[in-house]
Design a protein around this motif. Structure first.
Motif, mmCIF file in Angstrom:
data_model
loop_
_atom_site.group_PDB
_atom_site.id
_atom_site.type_symbol
_atom_site.label_atom_id
_atom_site.label_comp_id
_atom_site.label_asym_id
_atom_site.label_seq_id
_atom_site.Cartn_x
_atom_site.Cartn_y
_atom_site.Cartn_z
ATOM 1 N N ALA A 258 17.879 9.033 -8.602
ATOM 2 C CA ALA A 258 16.708 8.202 -8.288
ATOM 3 C C ALA A 258 15.797 8.931 -7.314
ATOM 4 O O ALA A 258 16.257 9.475 -6.304
ATOM 5 N N HIS A 259 14.506 8.936 -7.636
ATOM 6 C CA HIS A 259 13.504 9.510 -6.735
ATOM 7 C C HIS A 259 12.192 8.762 -6.929
ATOM 8 O O HIS A 259 11.729 8.572 -8.058
ATOM 9 N N PHE A 260 11.597 8.324 -5.807
ATOM 10 C CA PHE A 260 10.388 7.517 -5.865
ATOM 11 C C PHE A 260 9.180 8.279 -5.314
ATOM 12 O O PHE A 260 9.290 9.005 -4.319
ATOM 13 N N VAL A 261 8.046 8.063 -5.957
ATOM 14 C CA VAL A 261 6.774 8.602 -5.472
ATOM 15 C C VAL A 261 5.692 7.522 -5.413
ATOM 16 O O VAL A 261 4.596 7.779 -4.918
ATOM 17 N N THR A 262 5.993 6.331 -5.938
ATOM 18 C CA THR A 262 5.050 5.208 -5.849
ATOM 19 C C THR A 262 5.807 3.925 -5.556
ATOM 20 O O THR A 262 6.980 3.780 -5.918
ATOM 21 N N ALA A 263 5.119 2.973 -4.909
ATOM 22 C CA ALA A 263 5.740 1.701 -4.551
ATOM 23 C C ALA A 263 5.735 0.707 -5.700
ATOM 24 O O ALA A 263 6.481 -0.270 -5.677
ATOM 25 N N ASN A 264 4.898 0.946 -6.712
ATOM 26 C CA ASN A 264 4.742 -0.060 -7.771
ATOM 27 C C ASN A 264 5.135 0.405 -9.162
ATOM 28 O O ASN A 264 5.195 -0.389 -10.093
ATOM 29 N N ARG A 272 -4.242 8.045 -8.136
ATOM 30 C CA ARG A 272 -5.166 8.889 -7.358
ATOM 31 C C ARG A 272 -6.581 8.324 -7.355
ATOM 32 O O ARG A 272 -7.320 8.465 -6.391
ATOM 33 N N HIS A 273 -6.951 7.700 -8.457
ATOM 34 C CA HIS A 273 -8.295 7.116 -8.575
ATOM 35 C C HIS A 273 -8.535 6.046 -7.502
ATOM 36 O O HIS A 273 -9.675 5.801 -7.113
ATOM 37 N N TYR A 274 -7.449 5.459 -7.016
ATOM 38 C CA TYR A 274 -7.558 4.378 -6.022
ATOM 39 C C TYR A 274 -7.235 4.858 -4.613
ATOM 40 O O TYR A 274 -7.108 4.048 -3.693
ATOM 41 N N GLY A 275 -7.068 6.170 -4.450
ATOM 42 C CA GLY A 275 -6.879 6.736 -3.116
ATOM 43 C C GLY A 275 -5.435 6.970 -2.728
ATOM 44 O O GLY A 275 -5.149 7.200 -1.542
ATOM 45 N N TYR A 276 -4.511 6.929 -3.701
ATOM 46 C CA TYR A 276 -3.093 7.084 -3.385
ATOM 47 C C TYR A 276 -2.503 8.306 -4.068
ATOM 48 O O TYR A 276 -2.632 8.488 -5.274
ATOM 49 N N SER A 277 -1.829 9.107 -3.271
ATOM 50 C CA SER A 277 -1.181 10.295 -3.802
ATOM 51 C C SER A 277 -0.147 10.788 -2.801
ATOM 52 O O SER A 277 -0.408 10.820 -1.597
ATOM 53 N N VAL A 278 1.038 11.134 -3.297
ATOM 54 C CA VAL A 278 2.074 11.724 -2.447
ATOM 55 C C VAL A 278 2.679 12.919 -3.177
ATOM 56 O O VAL A 278 2.522 13.064 -4.387
ATOM 57 N N LYS A 279 3.355 13.750 -2.454
ATOM 58 C CA LYS A 279 4.031 14.899 -3.063
ATOM 59 C C LYS A 279 5.341 14.457 -3.698
ATOM 60 O O LYS A 279 5.918 13.446 -3.322
ATOM 61 N N GLY A 280 5.802 15.231 -4.686
ATOM 62 C CA GLY A 280 7.132 14.958 -5.239
ATOM 63 C C GLY A 280 7.176 14.604 -6.704
ATOM 64 O O GLY A 280 8.242 14.264 -7.216
ATOM 65 N N GLY A 281 6.046 14.695 -7.401
ATOM 66 C CA GLY A 281 6.068 14.402 -8.832
ATOM 67 C C GLY A 281 5.082 13.323 -9.214
ATOM 68 O O GLY A 281 4.479 12.665 -8.343
ATOM 69 N N ASN A 282 4.922 13.141 -10.505
ATOM 70 C CA ASN A 282 3.936 12.188 -11.016
ATOM 71 C C ASN A 282 4.474 10.770 -11.119
ATOM 72 O O ASN A 282 3.730 9.805 -10.965
ATOM 73 N N ALA A 283 5.778 10.632 -11.378
ATOM 74 C CA ALA A 283 6.338 9.303 -11.654
ATOM 75 C C ALA A 283 7.654 9.100 -10.928
ATOM 76 O O ALA A 283 8.368 10.053 -10.622
#
Length: 394
Positions: A258-264, A272-283
């Motif tokens: 298990a690995h998370f990059v988004t809360a939803n 990214r279009h809404y201002g959110y981006s973190v490192k670690g993959g797309n999904a």
């Protein structure tokens, strides 16, 4: 041989060759037609169960002129034979069975070598990964590719909701605590025709309101806002901190897949279009087994979630939130005996249809099921639940 005779013979051979060539190009090819397959004998037989012995076979019409169904599309189907038919083709006889699928949706004639006697083994046709788990013991009751990490779409919100419950259960926060929702990206996200659903018309909502919106309506902006609140903020910086909290919880539970990059559960190329981006993959990438374990922890530590997850709909701050779980009472795939009361749906193009189901049948432990990247997530969940109970595995 005289030259005149030799030339005559050559002329005759040339004429024969031309005529043969003309005949080859002007004669229609033979096909598997009614004239090449004829019925020799038909015998009524006692209704007998068969399943496919080879994925190469097909179901034909009686005269073998048309393929009706390919057996590769029916890996877990029981075919019931009612007649034995002998067809003759090219001076040879072959035994076929007249069959109908267990659901009654497909029928025709199958060559007997493509069949095995007996009911088909249980399986799911569409889900690329699946698991059934005893919610009390954690025992795996049935699985397919359960340890393969996959994109899981909105069922990611189960981890977010767990951490919300954890903060509420601590000191200094409660269900009536206010969550700041003024960030412009979240408001835009809520208005999206694709990713929206619950609109932020206010700059603050209570934890309880956003919790219901995230669980029932699967609101993407509500899930992010809650995560930011858990992390002590209301901007993308707080979202990044919350993602770290999600992955810390993964380590606490020893979830190796298990690995998370988004809360939803949205992919980052959309966020990214809404201002959110973190490192670690797309999904978010989580295995079916680890999804089931997340659900197990959530149900064990905060069972009150079932009071919300079993609701068909709920008005939150004047907006109607609809539950997309079609195994609930009154829905298309509802089965009373399964007593399904949760838990979470999900979909993105990358993840496909995903679903975490749960129910507690009378006299049994609670059951958790997970199907990932499915096409018929409710039909297959219901089939999986019934199989587990039928086999007395729980």
């Amino acid at each position: 041989m005289k030259k005149s005779n030799y030339r005559g013979l050559l002329s005759i051979l040339l004429i024969v060759a031309v005529l043969t060539t003309w005949q080859l190009f002007n004669t229609k090819p033979l096909s598997a037609s009614a004239s090449s397959y004829r019925v020799v004998k038909t015998t009524t037989m006692k209704k007998t169960a068969y399943h496919r012995a080879s994925a190469n076979g097909a179901v034909y019409n009686l005269n073998h002129t048309k393929k009706l169904h390919l057996l590769k599309h029916y890996p877990y189907t029981t075919w019931y034979a009612s007649k034995k038919v002998i067809l003759r083709h090219r001076h040879q006889n072959a035994v076929y069975y007249k069959v109908k699928s267990s659901s009654g949706g497909a029928q025709g004639y199958i060559w007997h070598h493509y069949l095995k006697k007996g009911k088909a083994p249980f399986g799911l046709k569409y889900a690329k990964a699946a698991v059934a788990m005893d919610a009390k013991t954690g025992k795996v009751l049935w699985q397919r590719h359960m340890n393969t990490p996959r994109a899981i779409a909105s069922i990611s919100k189960l981890m977010t909701l767990y951490l919300v419950n954890k903060k509420v259960a601590g000191k200094g926060a409660g269900w009536n605590s206010r969550v700041k929702t003024s960030y412009s990206g979240l408001k835009t996200l809520g208005n999206s025709a694709v990713y929206g659903g619950f609109r932020f018309t206010r700059n603050h909502y209570t934890v309880k309101q956003l919790y219901a919106a995230a669980l029932i309506e699967s609101s993407n902006n509500a899930a992010i806002a809650l995560g930011q609140w858990v992390a002590g903020g209301s901007t993308p910086a707080a979202n990044r901190r919350f993602i770290k909290m999600m992955n810390h919880q993964v380590k606490v539970w020893h979830l190796g897949k298990a690995h998370f990059v988004t809360a939803n559960g949205m992919e980052q190329n959309a966020l990214r279009h809404y201002g959110y981006s973190v490192k670690g993959g797309n999904a978010n990438l989580v295995s079916a087994k680890d999804v089931a374990l997340i659900a197990k922890h959530l149900l064990a530590d905060y069972p009150s979630i079932l009071k919300e997850s079993k609701r068909g709909s709920l008005k939150v701050a004047g907006q109607l939130c609809h539950n997309y779980n079609n195994l609930l009472p009154g829905r298309a795939f509802y089965q009373p005996s399964l007593k399904v009361d949760g838990l979470k749906t999900g979909f993105t193009d990358l993840a496909g249809y995903c679903f975490v189901g749960t129910g507690k049948k009378s006299g049994h432990h609670r059951l958790i099921t997970v199907v990932l990247h499915d096409q018929n997530e409710f039909t297959e969940t219901r089939s999986l639940m019934n199989h587990v109970y039928r086999q007395h595995r729980i």
